[in-house]
Scaffold this active site. Sequence first.
Site, PDB file in Angstrom:
ATOM      1  N   ASP A  49      30.677  53.813 -28.424  1.00 56.92           N
ATOM      2  CA  ASP A  49      31.122  53.053 -27.255  1.00 56.92           C
ATOM      3  C   ASP A  49      30.151  51.921 -26.957  1.00 56.92           C
ATOM      4  O   ASP A  49      28.974  51.989 -27.318  1.00 56.92           O
ATOM      5  CB  ASP A  49      31.132  53.971 -26.011  1.00 56.92           C
ATOM      6  CG  ASP A  49      32.355  54.869 -25.978  1.00 56.92           C
ATOM      7  OD1 ASP A  49      33.253  54.694 -26.803  1.00 56.92           O
ATOM      8  OD2 ASP A  49      32.384  55.748 -25.091  1.00 56.92           O
ATOM      9  N   LYS A  54      35.326  49.605 -25.437  1.00 53.58           N
ATOM     10  CA  LYS A  54      36.416  49.054 -24.629  1.00 53.58           C
ATOM     11  C   LYS A  54      36.033  49.376 -23.205  1.00 53.58           C
ATOM     12  O   LYS A  54      36.009  50.503 -22.782  1.00 53.58           O
ATOM     13  CB  LYS A  54      37.764  49.681 -24.992  1.00 53.58           C
ATOM     14  CG  LYS A  54      37.672  51.194 -24.990  1.00 53.58           C
ATOM     15  CD  LYS A  54      38.874  51.820 -25.601  1.00 53.58           C
ATOM     16  CE  LYS A  54      38.606  53.267 -25.936  1.00 53.58           C
ATOM     17  NZ  LYS A  54      38.212  54.144 -24.862  1.00 53.58           N
ATOM     18  N   MET A  56      34.167  55.188 -12.373  1.00 50.84           N
ATOM     19  CA  MET A  56      34.964  53.971 -12.594  1.00 50.84           C
ATOM     20  C   MET A  56      35.576  53.437 -11.295  1.00 50.84           C
ATOM     21  O   MET A  56      36.740  53.051 -11.278  1.00 50.84           O
ATOM     22  CB  MET A  56      36.086  54.235 -13.614  1.00 50.84           C
ATOM     23  CG  MET A  56      35.579  54.503 -15.008  1.00 50.84           C
ATOM     24  SD  MET A  56      36.911  54.843 -16.174  1.00 50.84           S
ATOM     25  CE  MET A  56      37.216  56.571 -15.886  1.00 50.84           C
TER      26      MET A  56
HETATM   27  N1  SAH Z   1      32.220  60.223 -20.349  1.00 51.72           N
HETATM   28  C1  SAH Z   1      31.366  59.535 -19.400  1.00 51.72           C
HETATM   29  C2  SAH Z   1      32.176  58.760 -18.379  1.00 51.72           C
HETATM   30  C3  SAH Z   1      32.942  57.607 -18.983  1.00 51.72           C
HETATM   31  S1  SAH Z   1      33.821  56.684 -17.780  1.00 51.72           S
HETATM   32  C4  SAH Z   1      30.448  60.546 -18.711  1.00 51.72           C
HETATM   33  O1  SAH Z   1      30.613  61.747 -18.906  1.00 51.72           O
HETATM   34  O2  SAH Z   1      29.542  60.131 -17.983  1.00 51.72           O
HETATM   35  C5  SAH Z   1      32.658  55.410 -17.409  1.00 51.72           C
HETATM   36  C6  SAH Z   1      32.114  55.598 -16.006  1.00 51.72           C
HETATM   37  O3  SAH Z   1      31.067  56.567 -16.025  1.00 51.72           O
HETATM   38  C7  SAH Z   1      31.481  54.380 -15.397  1.00 51.72           C
HETATM   39  O4  SAH Z   1      32.451  53.517 -14.833  1.00 51.72           O
HETATM   40  C8  SAH Z   1      30.614  55.004 -14.320  1.00 51.72           C
HETATM   41  O5  SAH Z   1      31.398  55.403 -13.213  1.00 51.72           O
HETATM   42  C9  SAH Z   1      30.129  56.267 -15.025  1.00 51.72           C
HETATM   43  N2  SAH Z   1      28.814  56.072 -15.667  1.00 51.72           N
HETATM   44  C10 SAH Z   1      28.533  56.116 -16.993  1.00 51.72           C
HETATM   45  N3  SAH Z   1      27.214  55.958 -17.209  1.00 51.72           N
HETATM   46  C11 SAH Z   1      26.631  55.820 -15.999  1.00 51.72           C
HETATM   47  C12 SAH Z   1      25.285  55.620 -15.551  1.00 51.72           C
HETATM   48  N4  SAH Z   1      24.268  55.556 -16.395  1.00 51.72           N
HETATM   49  N5  SAH Z   1      25.055  55.510 -14.218  1.00 51.72           N
HETATM   50  C13 SAH Z   1      26.069  55.581 -13.329  1.00 51.72           C
HETATM   51  N6  SAH Z   1      27.358  55.770 -13.694  1.00 51.72           N
HETATM   52  C14 SAH Z   1      27.637  55.888 -14.994  1.00 51.72           C
END
Ligand code: SAH
Length: 255
Positions: free
Chosen positions: A38, A59, A172
């Site tokens: 990703d 994406k 998100m």
């Molecule tokens: N599979 C991922 C989530 C993917 S959706 C997980 O388990 O974390 C992507 C969303 O994850 C972003 O829009 C945000 O809301 C959150 N996110 C991912 N990395 C982050 C980070 N380092 N700090 C804060 N939010 C994060």
Amino acid sequence: MKPGTGKVYLVGAGPGAPDLITVRAAQLLARADIVFHDALVHPDTVALAVNAEKIAVGKRCGRHSTAQRFINKRLIDAAAKFDTVVRLKGGDPMLFGRAQEEIDALRCAGVEVEVVPGVTAALAATAATGTSLTQRGLARSVAFVTPRVGEGEVPSEWANIAAAADTAVIYMGASQAEAIAAALIAAGAPRELPVLVVENATLPEARRIALRLAQLPRLAEYGLTGPTVIMLGKVFASALTASAESGILPACKTA
Ligand code: SAH
């Protein structure tokens, strides 16, 4: 279709900091032949795949379904060609990661799949704040929700579920702060409910913003550009008390 010979591993890369990855994930990366990662995965994490061909399939938003179908096909093709194929996803693959589409497509094509969990953003964000998502006598339920709805999908009950949970973590959602606040208040969440917003959790540039729910629309003023979770619940009251007058806590350096 003739089954491929390789195996595809859906691997959680963790939330950001490259050392927040499981030993199993690091070992798989070290022996991977090809890695599809990703956009949000840290370059140092991708670099753990020393011998692999590395392909970014990021994406960040929009045009999901076409891109997703294309990724599924590339994974199937790779499994026919290589022994160890890694699909590296931010956080945990099974939470808002579209893992099911990939698993189903691979199984359908007769390709073996294994999932390696990772630290999801909600847990990384709460670790950095020193606030437990559950607390005896105060919070016994946690909801992970997203207001994001794909094109043609029915709207979800995310606001009612988040308002009913003792603690909620919204993925998100940072770009829709105003709509989120309105939806939660309409669903019965108190206007003064403590909210803690964490951007770039676990990275040196991490930011935390403590607000009350009614102030959430102010989030637009902070110019957030990194991935962000919005966390709500009584457990975050102490973060509000501790926050500076501006509402911004110092960046947390965890790396
Ligand atoms: N599979 C991922 C989530 C993917 S959706 C997980 O388990 O974390 C992507 C969303 O994850 C972003 O829009 C945000 O809301 C959150 N996110 C991912 N990395 C982050 C980070 N380092 N700090 C804060 N939010 C994060």
